[in-house]
Design an enzyme around this catalytic site. Structure first.
Site, mmCIF file in Angstrom:
data_model
loop_
_atom_site.group_PDB
_atom_site.id
_atom_site.type_symbol
_atom_site.label_atom_id
_atom_site.label_comp_id
_atom_site.label_asym_id
_atom_site.label_seq_id
_atom_site.Cartn_x
_atom_site.Cartn_y
_atom_site.Cartn_z
ATOM 1 N N GLU A 330 0.810 -1.119 -0.081
ATOM 2 C CA GLU A 330 0.126 -0.024 -0.136
ATOM 3 C C GLU A 330 0.980 1.323 -0.175
ATOM 4 O O GLU A 330 0.941 2.200 -0.905
ATOM 5 C CB GLU A 330 -0.957 -0.071 1.197
ATOM 6 C CG GLU A 330 -1.917 1.258 1.589
ATOM 7 C CD GLU A 330 -2.599 1.189 2.565
ATOM 8 O OE1 GLU A 330 -3.518 1.828 2.925
ATOM 9 O OE2 GLU A 330 -2.039 0.390 3.589
ATOM 10 N N HIS A 331 1.766 1.319 0.864
ATOM 11 C CA HIS A 331 2.841 2.420 1.060
ATOM 12 C C HIS A 331 4.181 1.862 0.973
ATOM 13 O O HIS A 331 4.592 0.967 1.516
ATOM 14 C CB HIS A 331 2.608 3.078 2.372
ATOM 15 C CG HIS A 331 1.231 3.530 3.109
ATOM 16 N ND1 HIS A 331 0.535 2.672 3.689
ATOM 17 C CD2 HIS A 331 0.554 4.818 2.613
ATOM 18 C CE1 HIS A 331 -0.805 3.338 3.938
ATOM 19 N NE2 HIS A 331 -0.589 4.554 3.147
#
Length: 433
Positions: A330-331
């Protein structure tokens, strides 16, 4: 000492260890499924009466009608006006940056005309009405309101309806202020599967929407899955994730805190460090031990790091990027002395945070890009929420008389080949000979 996993790509069983680390599948609770199916059916059948009944039951309210569960624009404005100056300024600054970034995403239509006068093109139109689900209570997130509502408004959505539960009648003023800034049109203080059902089916008071976006608990996620197809949805988000690629050039305290920033969300969040320097990994682990006792949510962080975290030693940055692409986080932070050349090596990530000063939390709140990101490896085929999620593409076809002669013969031949004579005749009737 936090029992975070230590892996190395030189280990013979590294692949198996990575498979185990990444093995996560959201559990399907049959009890939740049954409850949600019942609530959705009830809301579809009884409308407002069912929504009021469930809201009173689950949120400990005493509403007598939906009129008691809708807030006016004046109440949103009052929430904004009542904020402390520093909070209002921060919210306005974040909203401005999010709006500026997303305005660059707006798709435009196009067309071209062929030699015989046939015109082909694409028209872009916004969704008419969107529903935004916002979790309620003390842990509500005004940043999520900005990230979901502003792109919808930039896209040109005519009506944005927010639903937010208010357990015990408690309104989160920051959330209402964010709704005011973002241009939310109507707010209903309802939540859970009943709110999703109201948005999906429509009730006497709640208009049916075209799409539902926004995070929620297991009941909300289940309800969104069940109504998909009747309405569009954004995504079903999994646990939060961060993967940091480091070369040992950044302050280990910074990296440790970046890992904490996702681990504090919940016990299922995943925080991974990939590094080329074994001694630096030791320093990051020491920073984890030093900083963890200072964190209010230290128990959640420790459980997350122990169950799903990892510190991974790699041979070089090429290998680090290959693993990052496999994880598709996601990040993704590139905490490197010279990060720019490595950005192009990353093919799968929700968002890439480049350089030592780009903490993931800046992206969560105020950098500008959306913080609604694909999780659980879905960055391999999914993108962040954006303006394009609230716009539709429609094909335009205007065939000239001359074009109908050329295209009609092609279509007739193909239609006969597929055994669809009416299709063929539809084209043939327009042929001159």
């Amino acid at each position: 000492m936090v029992a975070i996993k230590r892996l190395a790509t030189v280990d013979a069983d590294f692949k198996a260890q990575m498979d185990a680390l990444l093995a996560f599948e959201a559990a399907q609770d049959e009890g939740i499924e049954r409850t949600v199916i019942g609530i959705l059916a009830d809301v579809k059948a009884r409308g407002d009466a069912a929504v009021v009944e469930y809201s009173n039951k689950f949120d400990r309210l005493t509403a007598s009608s939906m009129a008691d569960l809708e807030l006016s624009k004046a109440e949103m404005q009052k929430a904004l006006d009542g904020l402390p100056a520093d909070q209002r300024q921060a919210l306005e600054a974040a909203a401005h940056r999010v709006r500026v970034y997303h305005e660059k995403q707006r798709m435009e239509g196009w067309s071209y005309t062929e030699a015989d006068g046939t015109m082909l093109g694409q028209m872009i139109t916004p969704l008419d009405r969107v529903g935004l689900y916002v979790p309620g209570g003390k842990a509500a997130y005004p940043s999520s309101v900005l990230m979901n509502a502003i792109p919808a408004k930039v896209a040109g959505v005519k009506e944005l309806i927010m639903v937010v539960p208010t357990p015990g009648g408690e309104h989160n003023q920051l959330v209402l202020a964010a709704a005011c800034l973002a241009g939310v049109d109507r707010v209903f203080t309802i939540g859970g599967a009943q709110a999703v059902g109201a948005l999906a089916y429509g009730t006497e008071a709640v208009p049916q929407v075209d799409k539902i976006v926004g995070p929620g608990n297991a009941y909300v996620a289940c309800a969104k899955r069940r109504v998909f197809g009747i309405v569009g949805i954004d995504m079903i988000a999994g646990p939060s994730e961060i993967l940091v690629v480091a070369d040992g050039s950044s302050d280990p305290d910074w990296v440790a805190m970046d890992l904490f920033s996702q681990a504090e969300h919940d016990e299922l969040a995943q925080s991974i460090l990939i590094c080329t320097d074994a001694a630096y990994i030791d320093r990051v682990q020491a920073s984890i031990e030093k900083l963890l006792p200072t964190m209010p949510r230290r128990e959640v962080i420790e459980t997350s790091l122990t169950n799903r975290g990892a510190l991974i030693l790699v041979r070089d940055l090429e290998e680090a990027c290959a693993i990052a692409n496999r994880v598709a986080p996601e990040h993704l932070e590139l905490s490197l002395a010279d990060p720019d050349p490595w950005v192009a090596k990353i093919h799968h990530a929700g968002a890439i945070f480049i350089g030592h000063y780009t903490s993931e939390s800046l992206g969560d709140y105020c950098a500008g890009p959306n913080h609604v990101l694909p999780t659980s490896g879905s960055a391999r085929f999914s993108s962040p929420l954006g303006v394009y999620d609230f716009q539709k593409r429609t094909s335009l076809i205007k065939v000239s008389k001359a074009g109908a002669q050329t295209l009609g013969k092609i279509a007739s031949t193909l239609a006969h080949g597929e055994g669809l004579p009416a299709h063929a005749k539809s084209a043939e009737f327009r042929l001159e000979n």
